[in-house]
Design a protein around this motif. Structure first.
Motif, PDB file in Angstrom:
ATOM      1  N   ASP A   1       0.840  -1.189   0.000  1.00 13.16           N
ATOM      2  CA  ASP A   1       0.000   0.000   0.000  1.00 13.16           C
ATOM      3  C   ASP A   1       0.878   1.242   0.000  1.00 13.16           C
ATOM      4  N   TYR A   2       0.510   2.216  -0.853  1.00 12.46           N
ATOM      5  CA  TYR A   2       1.289   3.449  -0.973  1.00 12.46           C
ATOM      6  C   TYR A   2       0.361   4.578  -1.399  1.00 12.46           C
ATOM      7  N   LYS A   3       0.174   5.566  -0.529  1.00 10.94           N
ATOM      8  CA  LYS A   3      -0.608   6.771  -0.812  1.00 10.94           C
ATOM      9  C   LYS A   3      -2.015   6.469  -1.336  1.00 10.94           C
ATOM     10  N   GLY A   4      -2.655   5.440  -0.798  1.00  8.58           N
ATOM     11  CA  GLY A   4      -4.014   5.098  -1.210  1.00  8.58           C
ATOM     12  C   GLY A   4      -4.094   4.173  -2.411  1.00  8.58           C
ATOM     13  N   TYR A   5      -2.970   3.726  -2.927  1.00  8.57           N
ATOM     14  CA  TYR A   5      -2.894   2.801  -4.054  1.00  8.57           C
ATOM     15  C   TYR A   5      -2.374   1.458  -3.539  1.00  8.57           C
ATOM     16  N   SER A   6      -2.694   0.401  -4.247  1.00  8.37           N
ATOM     17  CA  SER A   6      -2.165  -0.919  -3.964  1.00  8.37           C
ATOM     18  C   SER A   6      -1.240  -1.316  -5.112  1.00  8.37           C
ATOM     19  N   ILE A   7      -0.006  -1.627  -4.785  1.00  8.17           N
ATOM     20  CA  ILE A   7       0.993  -2.037  -5.775  1.00  8.17           C
ATOM     21  C   ILE A   7       1.116  -3.551  -5.691  1.00  8.17           C
ATOM     22  N   ARG A   8       0.893  -4.224  -6.836  1.00  3.98           N
ATOM     23  CA  ARG A   8       0.978  -5.687  -6.885  1.00  3.98           C
ATOM     24  C   ARG A   8       2.075  -6.123  -7.855  1.00  3.98           C
TER      25      ARG A   8
ATOM     26  N   LYS B   1      -6.395   1.191  -7.546  1.00  3.99           N
ATOM     27  CA  LYS B   1      -6.983   2.153  -6.614  1.00  3.99           C
ATOM     28  C   LYS B   1      -8.499   1.996  -6.651  1.00  3.99           C
ATOM     29  N   GLU B   2      -9.101   2.037  -5.473  1.00  5.76           N
ATOM     30  CA  GLU B   2     -10.553   1.960  -5.349  1.00  5.76           C
ATOM     31  C   GLU B   2     -11.155   3.346  -5.558  1.00  5.76           C
ATOM     32  N   PHE B   3     -12.179   3.412  -6.415  1.00  6.29           N
ATOM     33  CA  PHE B   3     -12.934   4.633  -6.653  1.00  6.29           C
ATOM     34  C   PHE B   3     -14.394   4.351  -6.323  1.00  6.29           C
ATOM     35  N   GLU B   4     -15.225   5.401  -6.286  1.00  9.38           N
ATOM     36  CA  GLU B   4     -16.646   5.229  -5.996  1.00  9.38           C
ATOM     37  C   GLU B   4     -17.311   4.275  -6.980  1.00  9.38           C
ATOM     38  N   ASP B   5     -16.882   4.328  -8.248  1.00 10.33           N
ATOM     39  CA  ASP B   5     -17.478   3.460  -9.264  1.00 10.33           C
ATOM     40  C   ASP B   5     -16.750   2.126  -9.420  1.00 10.33           C
ATOM     41  N   GLY B   6     -15.879   1.797  -8.483  1.00  7.44           N
ATOM     42  CA  GLY B   6     -15.173   0.525  -8.511  1.00  7.44           C
ATOM     43  C   GLY B   6     -13.670   0.698  -8.662  1.00  7.44           C
TER      44      GLY B   6
ATOM     45  N   ILE C   1       3.178   6.616  -9.359  1.00  6.86           N
ATOM     46  CA  ILE C   1       2.164   7.232  -8.506  1.00  6.86           C
ATOM     47  C   ILE C   1       2.547   8.678  -8.194  1.00  6.86           C
ATOM     48  N   ASP C   2       3.798   8.903  -7.816  1.00  8.80           N
ATOM     49  CA  ASP C   2       4.250  10.248  -7.481  1.00  8.80           C
ATOM     50  C   ASP C   2       4.188  11.193  -8.682  1.00  8.80           C
ATOM     51  N   GLU C   3       4.503  10.680  -9.871  1.00  2.00           N
ATOM     52  CA  GLU C   3       4.544  11.524 -11.071  1.00  2.00           C
ATOM     53  C   GLU C   3       3.177  11.720 -11.716  1.00  2.00           C
ATOM     54  N   ARG C   4       2.334  10.688 -11.725  1.00  2.00           N
ATOM     55  CA  ARG C   4       1.080  10.752 -12.483  1.00  2.00           C
ATOM     56  C   ARG C   4      -0.177  10.747 -11.626  1.00  2.00           C
ATOM     57  N   GLY C   5      -0.114  10.144 -10.463  1.00  3.27           N
ATOM     58  CA  GLY C   5      -1.295  10.055  -9.615  1.00  3.27           C
ATOM     59  C   GLY C   5      -2.441   9.396 -10.367  1.00  3.27           C
ATOM     60  N   ASP C   6      -3.678   9.903 -10.166  1.00  5.05           N
ATOM     61  CA  ASP C   6      -4.855   9.307 -10.798  1.00  5.05           C
ATOM     62  C   ASP C   6      -4.869   9.482 -12.313  1.00  5.05           C
ATOM     63  N   LYS C   7      -4.007  10.323 -12.864  1.00  6.28           N
ATOM     64  CA  LYS C   7      -3.961  10.517 -14.317  1.00  6.28           C
ATOM     65  C   LYS C   7      -3.596   9.230 -15.047  1.00  6.28           C
ATOM     66  N   MET C   8      -2.947   8.305 -14.353  1.00  6.26           N
ATOM     67  CA  MET C   8      -2.562   7.040 -14.995  1.00  6.26           C
ATOM     68  C   MET C   8      -3.789   6.244 -15.446  1.00  6.26           C
ATOM     69  N   PHE C   9      -4.951   6.532 -14.868  1.00  2.23           N
ATOM     70  CA  PHE C   9      -6.171   5.799 -15.199  1.00  2.23           C
ATOM     71  C   PHE C   9      -6.999   6.480 -16.287  1.00  2.23           C
ATOM     72  N   GLU C  10      -6.584   7.635 -16.778  1.00  2.75           N
ATOM     73  CA  GLU C  10      -7.376   8.390 -17.740  1.00  2.75           C
ATOM     74  C   GLU C  10      -7.577   7.667 -19.070  1.00  2.75           C
ATOM     75  N   ASP C  11      -6.663   6.815 -19.471  1.00  2.00           N
ATOM     76  CA  ASP C  11      -6.766   6.102 -20.743  1.00  2.00           C
ATOM     77  C   ASP C  11      -7.768   4.970 -20.691  1.00  2.00           C
ATOM     78  N   GLN C  12      -8.301   4.665 -19.526  1.00  2.00           N
ATOM     79  CA  GLN C  12      -9.158   3.496 -19.368  1.00  2.00           C
ATOM     80  C   GLN C  12     -10.624   3.858 -19.438  1.00  2.00           C
TER      81      GLN C  12
END
Length: 101
Positions: A30-37, A55-60, A90-101
């Motif tokens: 666990d790191y800053k609210g994210y899970s690294i596997r 990362k868990e969001f309201e919509d899953g 995570i430090d560089e992109r944060g939630d932006k890493m999920f924008e392509d999905q």
């Protein structure tokens, strides 16, 4: 040499890769609210850097999969590299890493 390179490239684009079964995933970190596997994969005699950031969001949950060309002599070393690379993403992109999905 060309055969190893072809197998490696096929593995990067999902076309196969190693004939061996994937290694069991290491424990999630666990790191800053994210899970690294870590999901390091054996390629020949070395280990390829492969991992997931979840990362868990309201919509899953949302998941970011990454593969790096770094090769390591052992699964433990590769898994450590996965965690370090994921923390950097995570430090560089944060939630932006999920924008392509």
């Amino acid at each position: 040499m060309a055969g190893k390179l072809t197998g490696f490239l096929r593995g990067l684009v999902g076309g196969g890769g190693s004939d061996e079964a994937p290694a069991p995933s290491a424990s999630a970190v666990d790191y800053k609210g994210y899970s690294i596997r870590p999901a390091s994969r054996k390629e020949g005699a070395q280990w390829l850097t492969v991992g997931y950031i979840v990362k868990e969001f309201e919509d899953g949950p949302k998941e970011h999969h990454f593969i790096r060309a770094d090769m390591h002599p052992s699964k433990d070393v590769a898994d450590d590299c996965v965690v370090n690379k994921a923390m950097r993403i995570i430090d560089e992109r944060g939630d932006k890493m999920f924008e392509d999905q």
